[in-house]
Structure formats: C-alpha cells, structure tokens
Motif scaffolding. Structure first.
Motif, PDB file in Angstrom:
ATOM      1  N   ALA A 293       7.576   9.286 -24.683  1.00 25.57           N
ATOM      2  CA  ALA A 293       6.968   8.915 -23.433  1.00 25.57           C
ATOM      3  C   ALA A 293       5.464   9.228 -23.435  1.00 25.57           C
ATOM      4  N   PRO A 294       4.652   8.899 -24.454  1.00 21.83           N
ATOM      5  CA  PRO A 294       3.316   9.326 -24.394  1.00 21.83           C
ATOM      6  C   PRO A 294       2.340   8.400 -23.411  1.00 21.83           C
ATOM      7  N   HIS A 295       2.530   7.445 -22.839  1.00 22.37           N
ATOM      8  CA  HIS A 295       1.899   6.757 -21.941  1.00 22.37           C
ATOM      9  C   HIS A 295       2.175   7.524 -20.441  1.00 22.37           C
ATOM     10  N   LEU A 296       3.466   7.576 -20.137  1.00 19.78           N
ATOM     11  CA  LEU A 296       3.830   8.369 -19.031  1.00 19.78           C
ATOM     12  C   LEU A 296       3.467   9.745 -18.858  1.00 19.78           C
ATOM     13  N   ALA A 297       3.422  10.565 -20.092  1.00 18.87           N
ATOM     14  CA  ALA A 297       3.008  11.864 -20.169  1.00 18.87           C
ATOM     15  C   ALA A 297       1.407  11.955 -19.709  1.00 18.87           C
ATOM     16  N   ARG A 298       0.689  10.956 -20.505  1.00 16.97           N
ATOM     17  CA  ARG A 298      -0.684  10.782 -20.078  1.00 16.97           C
ATOM     18  C   ARG A 298      -0.968  10.594 -18.349  1.00 16.97           C
ATOM     19  N   ARG A 299      -0.200   9.774 -17.749  1.00 13.97           N
ATOM     20  CA  ARG A 299      -0.249   9.478 -16.404  1.00 13.97           C
ATOM     21  C   ARG A 299       0.232  10.767 -15.326  1.00 13.97           C
TER      22      ARG A 299
END
Length: 818
Positions: A293-299
């Motif tokens: 979940a890289p994009h959710l982590a960034r968010r």
C-alpha cells in the motif's frame, strides 16, 4: 626489557583495581533509565503502516539521517548472533555484574607494559555509553572520568536490568556501519532478511562490524574469521557451557560459569569469507519503502504531519534528553506505527487482481490501473491501490487521486437529477437517433460508439445500456450549469463551469479522481446522502453521513436501474461480467479516444471503483467497459461477498411502483411495442400507465415526406431545381472529443434527381442523402444536378481534432460499449 617478578605484577594489578574501586565509590549518582523507558523512546527511521487489525501493510522510511529498523525482541534474534556477540565482545557476560574485573586487570597490566590487549569494556559498559552521551568515546578515546562514569552506569544497569534486557537493548542501539543502527537495519540491509534468520557466517560478519564499523572488507572478513573460530570452539570441546548462552539469554537467566577458558584454536575455512563480506557490505536490500500500500502510506503520512506539524517529544524523552535520536527542542519523527482503515486481505486481493488483469491487457497498450474499496456506512477505505507497480512506467503516480475523464460514469447523476426535477421518469421514452444540437460554438453531434441508433428507448434502458444521445437530450432538459451544481453536491469538485464543458458534460468530458467518483457512487448507495472518506484510525467521526446530495427517491430509481440486467442487455447482453449472483448496481465508462476505462458500482455494504488506462494519457487499443476495468470490479465484489449477502435497498417514502406499457413507435397497431410491459418505479404523482411517442409529430413528419414525394412524382425534372436542404450555409460543426472521429458523420440532404455531391471540388457522394466524415477546416459543398452543373452550394467549418491512425486498429467498427 627486564620483566617484573610475578609477585610484583600481581601487586601492581591489585593496586590498579583498588584505585578504580575507590573512584567508582566516589562517582556521583545519576538517574538510570529503565528498560521500558529506553524501548518506548526508541525511534525507528521507518514508519509502519498497519491495517485495521494491526497487520503491516507498508514500511516507509521517514528519518533520513540515520537508518534504524524496528525494535527486535531478543527471542527474535538468531541464536548464532547472540552467541557470536557474547563470545566476541564479553565472554564472561553472564558471570560479572557489569564490570569484568579480570579483563580490567589484564588491560591495566597491558597498558603498563604497552602490550596490546582486547580491552575491558563489557556489553553493559558499552550499553551505558550508548544510553548516555557523556560516556561516549571522543576522537582520542575515553578520559579516565568517562571510564569511571561508564563503569558506575554499567553496574547500576546490572542492578536494575536483567541480562536479557541488556543484551536486547544493546543489539537494538549499537551502531554497525555508516548510517545503520541496530540489528534490524543491519540484517535487512546487508543480508536481506530479518534478524532471526542470520546464520553463523552472517552473524560473524555482523559482530565483526561492532568492533570496527567502517573497516574495509578484508579487515571485516579477517575479524569475522576469528569470530567463527570462537563460535565453533565449543564444537571442539573447549567450553560446553557456551552453547547454553542463547537459550539462557532469551529466558533472562544466568547460565553456569564456564568450567574452562575458551580455546579458539579451531580449524575454520575462512577462504570464502573475504568475497562474502565484500558482497554483503555492498548490498543495500533495505528499501526505503516496501509493502502492498505505498500510495495510501504516503497519504497517511501527509495526514499525520498535517495533524501534528510540530509534535513535542514525549515526557520520558524530556527526562532523558541525552538519548540518541531524541535531541531536546526538536520535533519528533512521525509515529513508528500508523493504523489505517484498510483490510489487509482486501488490499492483497485488489493488488493481485489488478496486476493480473493488466498483464492480460499489456498487448492492448494498457499498463496502469487503480482500485479503491469503500465501506458504505462509514466511508472507511478498505483497499487503496494507486498503480500497477512494476508494470507501470509511472508507478509513483497515484491513480486513485489523479484526475481523469470519467466517460459515461457521470450519467447516473444526470438521470437522477432529471427524475428528481420531474422532467422524466424511468419509463419516459427518449429518442436515440442522429441529432445536431446548436450551441454557441457550432453544432454538437453526439453519437453512440457503435454508430447504431436504437430509436425510441425508455430512460431506464438508455441509462443501463449507456446510450449517449439520450443522455445528451436529457442534459438539454436539465442544462449543463444545473448538472454541474449537482455533480459538485455529490462530491465531484469540477474545475470549470458547466458552460465550459457544455453538453459533452453528459458524456464525462470533465476530469475527476477515482476517489471522488467512487465516493459519489457511495452517495448513490446511501440513498443520496453524502459523507466524507476516512482512511486513518481512529476515525474523527466514524459512520457520519452529511448532507442530502441527491433526492433519495431518484437515487433509489437510478440504483435499481443500474442493477437491472435486462435493462443493460441492449448493449452488454444478459450474461456479461457485470452480472453478479448477489445484488449490485454497476456502471462502466470510457473516455475520449479510449484513454480511460472505468467500472463503478456498489452492493448493499461496499462501493468499488476501478480505473485502467495509461498514466501518460496514451489511448488503449480495443478495450471496452466490460474488457478493461469491469473484470477487476467483479473479482473484488465476488471476494467481498464470498460469504456475505447483499440485498436490494428498501424504497424510501414517496415512491410508487406501477405497471407500464409501451406503444409502438408511430406504426400500425400490430407492430411490436417499443419495450415490453413491466413494473416501474415512479416519484409519487408522476406515474403513467402507457408510454408512446408523440403521434402528432410523427404524423406531421409522415405527411411532410408524402407531400414531397407527391411533388416529385407530379412534376418534371426540370421543374424541381436541385437544392441543399441540410445543413444550412455557415454551419460550424464541433467534433465530439468523447467519440472516436471515425464514428462522427455529417448527413447532407437535398431535393432533386440524379444528384452528385462535391466537397472542395471532389465528388464524395450521390443521391438525395449522403454522409461525410468531418475533417477540420473550412469546406465548400456543391450540389450538381442531372445537367452536371452546380445547382446549389453551401460553406461550413469543422472544428476539433482530426483522425489519428494508431496501430493496431481500435475496436471500431465493432461494438464498443461504454
């Protein structure tokens, strides 16, 4: 050199020890942190993103100056490493109380005679130096005062901490090489594995780095060879008690004192250690970010920083300001763990399903995709997949937040608005035929992808079968500005005004994000009530739904339409991928030139949105609504409901269900009706039993056509002058950006006989009615009669993009439904 007699040497050693003891007793007392304090204040350089149940989804590096992994419990460190560390650094670790006086005596004697010795620093003393910077060695080593303070601190640690706690803290705080601190960072960086998996050779290299963190590979290998010999000495019978240290360490017990000294004279093959150490020291397997979940982590990290822009250090950090990684007056790093609303199982299925589908679409010039799953009641995100990862050339782009044209996925909100305003009902007949709508910029000519018109259809069929022309006719009734306001109320923040988009707004010419569009469909699922999306736990206001964005009665009718397999059969057939064994409502969409493909839908509990396309904006080849995003949507819905039912929503107050019949379209009474009789939902007061076309208008058209035919039959060719009847001279034609140019044709009509049509001097058709593929530019259209002379002419202008060939050929002229 004259050596002192043995008695003199012993006396001198005892005097040195006595002097050190006196200094220890006179040293000032300082506060000693507890093991729990140190563990609590430990700050990894990474932040772990957890799912709602605590399972790790993503690890993201958030501290750039140092590399620390997670705190590793002693039981999770390999026995080989624990044994190697004790044998190499402090072989009497379990026998002393913080200070190895035998080693101190040997070191003092060695210093007196300038003889190189191993040193007297125990693991407890080294840990004391790690916990308090006053005891750390400077460029010239430790001063006598620092050594005394370090010794006192070590003994206090031994009185307050267990041996296993000392060893655990040391392994997590000791610097190894460069920016790496702690065994977790070392093992994952140099060996690509967790600390519990280190073997003897890897453990020897790790321990060799404790003594000389930045040594060259050859020196590390030489040191590691010596450690290996120490580790394998018990196998040769040198000390049977050493192998017990691993189990005793994990349990916190003190093993028995070794009965014999270590004898390292063991034959060990170290020939390959040099190459192994060189390769390990060059490896960097500890990625800055890894997980599903890289994009959710960034968010989530961005949200955390927004909520806590200058978070203060904890109380324990203030009590111990000299601890490494927690300087006084500086804001701390983001929390070591952040909990999201995601479900790890749903996230994994979403990633795997999207990846598999995109692999199958690679031959059709598709490399990117995104998917999101929302809980209808709470708005919590259960899955957030921002890209296809390694399949994508732009994996960092978050497809959940990127703005794209949604195509036909905006139609449900248009029909809901028209029904709520009582302009149409679900049974109202709309004409799906060639249409030219006059706008300020010229003629707008909407068409269907397959170039086939269905004639008169009900609004239910027009929406479910995703017909373009009826949608544009509906937008003419509602107006682009009013529809623009409706979309914004549903949570779609369009950048431009309704007039900017014009009638193409019905076909999705605006740009929206997958997140906003999916939440708008969640609004439909919740009976028209809009609610914000939540992806962080604990949620600020879980389960809260806000304003009424849509009329609940219209939202119910639209949801019922999107769930009707018979209504969508005109385009998708009765057994498409959109059909599920449980209740779902679904809509697909394709943007201009097949650049974006969508599948949006909801069940009783979940809303799922999927987008496939290319982050670069390049068009796909031969991808339709049912072959692009829909398989991923169906797979996610099937997984979510593998053991959970989904039932149709209950109708809200103010709705009535009544039987309806449809008459034939202006034909004899024996002709088939427009659609089969059925039971239909209506807003109370709008119900109607029979729906038919406007017979007066149809009769007028038939009379007009018959009169023109009688005129032709009753007059000579010379009396009927050839004349262009449509379009009129000066017409401006705007090509629809949402429809492939090869599917947009302009119809020319004329009166007369033996007619030939010329476009810019070249013949392009014959007869009273011909079609022409519009091409941008200004054109002269001429009409020739039987004499071969030009009898009439008009001038027109075409605006918009021309046809761009793109191999392999796109799906037209095959049917390519939205």
């Amino acid at each position: 050199m004259t050596r002192l007699p043995h008695l003199a040497r012993s006396r001198l050693a005892r005097l040195s020890i006595a002097a050190l003891l006196a200094a220890v007793c006179a040293a000032p007392a300082q506060a000693t942190p507890t093991f729990d304090d140190v563990k609590r204040d430990f700050k990894p350089s990474d932040t772990l993103i957890l799912d709602r149940h605590g399972e790790v989804l993503q690890r993201v590096r958030t501290e750039k100056t140092v590399r620390r992994g997670q705190w590793v419990a002693l039981a999770d460190v390999s026995p080989a490493l624990r044994t190697a560390l004790v044998l190499s650094e402090d072989k009497r670790f379990y026998a002393h109380s913080g200070v190895d006086w035998r080693a101190v005596s040997a070191a003092a004697w060695g210093n007196l005679w300038a003889t190189k010795t191993r040193g007297a620093s125990t693991l407890s003393m080294q840990l004391a130096g790690l916990l308090d910077e006053d005891w750390r060695a400077g460029a010239g080593g430790r001063s006598l005062g620092q050594k005394i303070g370090q010794t006192v601190s070590a003994q206090r640690l031994e009185s307050l901490w267990r041996k296993d706690q000392i060893l655990e803290a040391y392994l997590n705080l000791v610097p190894f090489r460069g920016e790496m601190v702690g065994i977790d960072a070392l093992s994952r960086t140099l060996f690509g594995k967790a600390a519990h998996g280190l073997d003897e050779r890897e453990a020897a290299v790790a321990v060799a780095l404790v003594r000389a963190p930045n040594a060259k590979a050859a020196q590390v290998a030489q040191r590691a060879c010596g450690v290996l010999k120490l580790m394998q000495a018990p196998l040769a019978g040198a000390t049977p008690a050493v192998t017990a240290t691993a189990t005793a360490t994990a349990a916190g017990a003190r093993p028995a004192r070794p009965s014999a000294p270590i004898t390292p004279a063991v034959s060990v093959d170290c020939s390959a250690l040099d190459m192994f150490a060189t390769a390990a020291l060059q490896r960097r397997d500890f990625e800055a970010s890894e997980g599903i979940a890289p994009h959710l982590a960034r968010r989530l990290l961005a949200l955390e920083l927004a909520r806590n822009p200058a978070r203060k250090p904890s109380a324990s950090a203030a009590a111990h300001p000299k601890k490494p990684g927690n300087p006084p007056g500086q804001p701390s790093q983001p929390a070591a763990m952040l909990r999201s609303t995601l479900r790890a199982d749903v996230q994994r299925v979403a990633v795997e399903t999207l990846t598999q589908q995109l692999r199958e679409l690679q031959g059709r010039h598709v490399e990117d995709g995104a998917a999101i799953v929302l809980d209808n009641a709470s708005g919590q995100v259960l899955a957030w997949v921002g890209s296809s990862g390694q399949l994508s050339a732009a994996a960092e782009v978050d497809g959940v937040l990127a703005l794209r044209q949604p195509g036909s996925t905006l139609k449900p909100f248009l029909y809901a608005q028209a029904i709520a305003e009582r302009r149409i009902t679900a049974a109202s007949l709309l004409e799906d035929s060639s249409s030219q709508i006059q706008t300020s910029g010229g003629l707008y000519i909407p068409q269907n992808y397959d170039r086939l018109f269905k004639g008169l259809v009900s609004a239910r069929t027009a929406l479910a079968a995703s017909l373009n022309v009826p949608a544009v006719r509906t937008l003419v009734m509602v107006s682009p500005d009013a529809f623009h306001r409706q979309l914004r109320a549903a949570g779609l923040p369009l950048k431009e005004s309704g007039d900017y988009y014009g009638y193409s707004l019905a076909l999705g010419s605006a740009e929206v994000s997958l997140l906003a569009l999916t939440n708008a469909y969640r609004t439909l699922a919740n009976g028209g009530r809009f609610g914000e999306v939540e992806f962080s736990l604990p949620a600020a206001a879980p389960g809260a739904l806000g304003r009424n964005a849509l009329d609940p009665r219209a939202a119910f009718i639209v949801a019922d339409t999107l769930a009707d397999p018979l209504a969508r059969a005109r385009t998708f057939g009765t057994d498409s991928i959109l059909a599920t064994r449980f209740w779902t409502a679904v809509k697909t969409g394709t943007s201009k030139d097949m650049r974006d493909n969508w599948a949006m839908g909801f069940s009783q509990r979940y809303t799922v949105g999927v987008w496939v396309g290319n982050a670069s904006g390049a068009p796909m080849w031969d991808v339709s609504g049912t072959s692009g995003a829909a398989p991923v949507w169906a797979a996610l819905m099937n997984y979510l409901h593998r053991s959970e039912a989904s039932r149709a929503p209950a109708p809200p107050p103010g709705l009535v269900q009544a039987p309806v019949q449809f008459a034939a379209a202006g034909a004899s009474s024996g002709a088939a009706p427009v659609e089969a009789a059925r039971s239909e939902w209506f807003l109370q007061g709008t119900e109607q039993a029979v729906f038919a076309a406007n017979s007066g208008a149809l009769d007028a058209r038939r009379a007009n056509a018959a009169g023109r035919q009688r005129l032709k039959n009753g007059q000579s060719e010379a009396a009927i002058a050839p004349r262009i009847t449509a379009p009129t001279s000066g017409t401006i034609i705007a090509l629809d950006p949402d429809i492939p140019p090869t599917h947009q044709r302009l119809t020319f009509s004329a009166e007369g006989r033996s007619l030939r049509w010329l476009m810019n001097g070249k013949e392009f058709g014959r007869g009273n009615e011909v079609q022409w593929l519009p091409w941008p530019g200004r054109h002269l259209v001429q009409l020739q009669g039987a004499s071969g002379k030009v009898a009439d002419e008009i001038r027109l202008e075409v605006r918009g993009a021309g046809v761009k060939p793109s191999p392999p050929p796109p799906c037209w002229p095959k049917t390519c439904p939205n």
